[in-house]
Write a protein that holds these residues in place. Sequence first.
Motif, PDB file in Angstrom:
ATOM      1  N   SER A 185       0.828  -1.213   0.000  1.00  0.00           N
ATOM      2  CA  SER A 185       0.000   0.000   0.000  1.00  0.00           C
ATOM      3  C   SER A 185       0.860   1.260   0.000  1.00  0.00           C
ATOM      4  O   SER A 185       1.989   1.258   0.491  1.00  0.00           O
ATOM      5  CB  SER A 185      -0.897  -0.013   1.248  1.00  0.00           C
ATOM      6  OG  SER A 185      -1.613   1.189   1.346  1.00  0.00           O
ATOM      7  N   ILE A 186       0.297   2.317  -0.516  1.00  0.00           N
ATOM      8  CA  ILE A 186       0.946   3.629  -0.446  1.00  0.00           C
ATOM      9  C   ILE A 186       1.121   4.071   1.012  1.00  0.00           C
ATOM     10  O   ILE A 186       2.039   4.798   1.344  1.00  0.00           O
ATOM     11  CB  ILE A 186       0.155   4.676  -1.256  1.00  0.00           C
ATOM     12  CG1 ILE A 186       0.893   6.005  -1.299  1.00  0.00           C
ATOM     13  CG2 ILE A 186      -1.198   4.937  -0.672  1.00  0.00           C
ATOM     14  CD1 ILE A 186       1.366   6.352  -2.657  1.00  0.00           C
ATOM     15  N   PHE A 187       0.227   3.578   1.875  1.00  0.00           N
ATOM     16  CA  PHE A 187       0.283   3.905   3.299  1.00  0.00           C
ATOM     17  C   PHE A 187       1.074   2.820   4.031  1.00  0.00           C
ATOM     18  O   PHE A 187       0.747   1.645   3.940  1.00  0.00           O
ATOM     19  CB  PHE A 187      -1.127   4.031   3.869  1.00  0.00           C
ATOM     20  CG  PHE A 187      -1.965   5.045   3.140  1.00  0.00           C
ATOM     21  CD1 PHE A 187      -1.728   6.396   3.285  1.00  0.00           C
ATOM     22  CD2 PHE A 187      -2.968   4.642   2.270  1.00  0.00           C
ATOM     23  CE1 PHE A 187      -2.482   7.341   2.594  1.00  0.00           C
ATOM     24  CE2 PHE A 187      -3.731   5.573   1.575  1.00  0.00           C
ATOM     25  CZ  PHE A 187      -3.489   6.926   1.735  1.00  0.00           C
ATOM     26  N   LYS A 188       2.119   3.214   4.759  1.00  0.00           N
ATOM     27  CA  LYS A 188       3.022   2.269   5.413  1.00  0.00           C
ATOM     28  C   LYS A 188       2.325   1.405   6.453  1.00  0.00           C
ATOM     29  O   LYS A 188       2.597   0.221   6.569  1.00  0.00           O
ATOM     30  CB  LYS A 188       4.177   3.019   6.084  1.00  0.00           C
ATOM     31  CG  LYS A 188       5.067   3.757   5.135  1.00  0.00           C
ATOM     32  CD  LYS A 188       6.134   4.516   5.904  1.00  0.00           C
ATOM     33  CE  LYS A 188       6.398   5.820   5.210  1.00  0.00           C
ATOM     34  NZ  LYS A 188       7.090   6.766   6.045  1.00  0.00           N
ATOM     35  N   ASP A 189       1.462   2.039   7.238  1.00  0.00           N
ATOM     36  CA  ASP A 189       0.741   1.334   8.301  1.00  0.00           C
ATOM     37  C   ASP A 189      -0.454   2.188   8.709  1.00  0.00           C
ATOM     38  O   ASP A 189      -0.682   3.268   8.138  1.00  0.00           O
ATOM     39  CB  ASP A 189       1.660   1.040   9.499  1.00  0.00           C
ATOM     40  CG  ASP A 189       2.343   2.281  10.069  1.00  0.00           C
ATOM     41  OD1 ASP A 189       1.766   3.396   9.994  1.00  0.00           O
ATOM     42  OD2 ASP A 189       3.459   2.144  10.608  1.00  0.00           O
ATOM     43  N   THR A 190      -1.198   1.703   9.700  1.00  0.00           N
ATOM     44  CA  THR A 190      -2.417   2.408  10.121  1.00  0.00           C
ATOM     45  C   THR A 190      -2.105   3.824  10.615  1.00  0.00           C
ATOM     46  O   THR A 190      -2.811   4.781  10.263  1.00  0.00           O
ATOM     47  CB  THR A 190      -3.143   1.598  11.213  1.00  0.00           C
ATOM     48  OG1 THR A 190      -3.497   0.325  10.656  1.00  0.00           O
ATOM     49  CG2 THR A 190      -4.413   2.293  11.682  1.00  0.00           C
ATOM     50  N   ASP A 191      -1.056   3.973  11.412  1.00  0.00           N
ATOM     51  CA  ASP A 191      -0.701   5.312  11.912  1.00  0.00           C
ATOM     52  C   ASP A 191      -0.395   6.266  10.767  1.00  0.00           C
ATOM     53  O   ASP A 191      -0.799   7.428  10.784  1.00  0.00           O
ATOM     54  CB  ASP A 191       0.490   5.236  12.866  1.00  0.00           C
ATOM     55  CG  ASP A 191       0.140   4.595  14.201  1.00  0.00           C
ATOM     56  OD1 ASP A 191      -1.055   4.584  14.567  1.00  0.00           O
ATOM     57  OD2 ASP A 191       1.065   4.110  14.883  1.00  0.00           O
ATOM     58  N   HIS A 192       0.311   5.776   9.751  1.00  0.00           N
ATOM     59  CA  HIS A 192       0.637   6.601   8.588  1.00  0.00           C
ATOM     60  C   HIS A 192      -0.629   6.992   7.832  1.00  0.00           C
ATOM     61  O   HIS A 192      -0.779   8.140   7.390  1.00  0.00           O
ATOM     62  CB  HIS A 192       1.613   5.840   7.682  1.00  0.00           C
ATOM     63  CG  HIS A 192       2.087   6.617   6.513  1.00  0.00           C
ATOM     64  ND1 HIS A 192       1.917   6.186   5.212  1.00  0.00           N
ATOM     65  CD2 HIS A 192       2.720   7.817   6.424  1.00  0.00           C
ATOM     66  CE1 HIS A 192       2.427   7.079   4.387  1.00  0.00           C
ATOM     67  NE2 HIS A 192       2.921   8.076   5.088  1.00  0.00           N
ATOM     68  N   LEU A 193      -1.566   6.060   7.706  1.00  0.00           N
ATOM     69  CA  LEU A 193      -2.831   6.364   7.030  1.00  0.00           C
ATOM     70  C   LEU A 193      -3.603   7.426   7.807  1.00  0.00           C
ATOM     71  O   LEU A 193      -4.098   8.384   7.218  1.00  0.00           O
ATOM     72  CB  LEU A 193      -3.679   5.103   6.869  1.00  0.00           C
ATOM     73  CG  LEU A 193      -4.951   5.303   6.043  1.00  0.00           C
ATOM     74  CD1 LEU A 193      -5.209   4.095   5.162  1.00  0.00           C
ATOM     75  CD2 LEU A 193      -6.156   5.563   6.920  1.00  0.00           C
ATOM     76  N   TYR A 194      -3.674   7.282   9.126  1.00  0.00           N
ATOM     77  CA  TYR A 194      -4.391   8.286   9.928  1.00  0.00           C
ATOM     78  C   TYR A 194      -3.704   9.648   9.818  1.00  0.00           C
ATOM     79  O   TYR A 194      -4.359  10.681   9.724  1.00  0.00           O
ATOM     80  CB  TYR A 194      -4.472   7.866  11.396  1.00  0.00           C
ATOM     81  CG  TYR A 194      -5.490   6.792  11.690  1.00  0.00           C
ATOM     82  CD1 TYR A 194      -6.697   6.729  11.003  1.00  0.00           C
ATOM     83  CD2 TYR A 194      -5.255   5.833  12.662  1.00  0.00           C
ATOM     84  CE1 TYR A 194      -7.643   5.744  11.276  1.00  0.00           C
ATOM     85  CE2 TYR A 194      -6.194   4.843  12.948  1.00  0.00           C
ATOM     86  CZ  TYR A 194      -7.384   4.809  12.255  1.00  0.00           C
ATOM     87  OH  TYR A 194      -8.317   3.837  12.534  1.00  0.00           O
ATOM     88  N   GLU A 195      -2.379   9.648   9.821  1.00  0.00           N
ATOM     89  CA  GLU A 195      -1.633  10.902   9.733  1.00  0.00           C
ATOM     90  C   GLU A 195      -1.861  11.605   8.397  1.00  0.00           C
ATOM     91  O   GLU A 195      -2.062  12.818   8.356  1.00  0.00           O
ATOM     92  CB  GLU A 195      -0.142  10.615   9.926  1.00  0.00           C
ATOM     93  CG  GLU A 195       0.734  11.838   9.797  1.00  0.00           C
ATOM     94  CD  GLU A 195       2.212  11.474   9.838  1.00  0.00           C
ATOM     95  OE1 GLU A 195       2.986  12.135   9.123  1.00  0.00           O
ATOM     96  OE2 GLU A 195       2.589  10.534  10.569  1.00  0.00           O
ATOM     97  N   THR A 196      -1.854  10.836   7.307  1.00  0.00           N
ATOM     98  CA  THR A 196      -1.952  11.434   5.981  1.00  0.00           C
ATOM     99  C   THR A 196      -3.394  11.545   5.492  1.00  0.00           C
ATOM    100  O   THR A 196      -3.926  12.650   5.378  1.00  0.00           O
ATOM    101  CB  THR A 196      -1.093  10.657   4.973  1.00  0.00           C
ATOM    102  OG1 THR A 196      -1.445   9.276   5.010  1.00  0.00           O
ATOM    103  CG2 THR A 196       0.383  10.810   5.271  1.00  0.00           C
ATOM    104  N   LEU A 197      -4.035  10.422   5.223  1.00  0.00           N
ATOM    105  CA  LEU A 197      -5.411  10.456   4.726  1.00  0.00           C
ATOM    106  C   LEU A 197      -6.356  11.025   5.788  1.00  0.00           C
ATOM    107  O   LEU A 197      -7.226  11.832   5.482  1.00  0.00           O
ATOM    108  CB  LEU A 197      -5.862   9.057   4.298  1.00  0.00           C
ATOM    109  CG  LEU A 197      -7.222   8.956   3.612  1.00  0.00           C
ATOM    110  CD1 LEU A 197      -7.254   9.787   2.333  1.00  0.00           C
ATOM    111  CD2 LEU A 197      -7.563   7.503   3.312  1.00  0.00           C
TER     112      LEU A 197
END
Length: 127
Positions: A2-14
């Motif tokens: 995924s473009i998002f490394k992990d859940t924390d990265h997804l919450y931070e970005t998206l």
Amino acid sequence: MSIFKDTDHLYETLGGFWKALYDMDEFSDSIKKADIQIKFEISDPNAVIWVGPDGIEFGEQGLKADITMKLAGDTAHAFWKKELSLPVALAKRKIKSKGNISKVMKLLPVVKPAYDFYPEYMSRHGL
């Protein structure tokens, strides 16, 4: 991968993108006026984002969703980059919805300016 490394990265970005959208009066006013609670169940990585009249929340909440949208993180990314439209994503089952989808469709004109904002926002986060 995924473009998002992990859940924390997804919450931070998206997730951060959604929060930035909500800070725009036109967007938050439209969500409040529509009185709609949308739950995004995201996979790869697993995350939950709530968009509703009271703001943006992450993770499971004690809220009742009017609409639940199930999709992969990369599908969300493609949608905001205008590589995938909501009707096509629904037809191809890249996004699975439960609830009154016509309410969400009515919000599409409000999110149109966000398409231009998304690449700028994500580039600030290295994506």
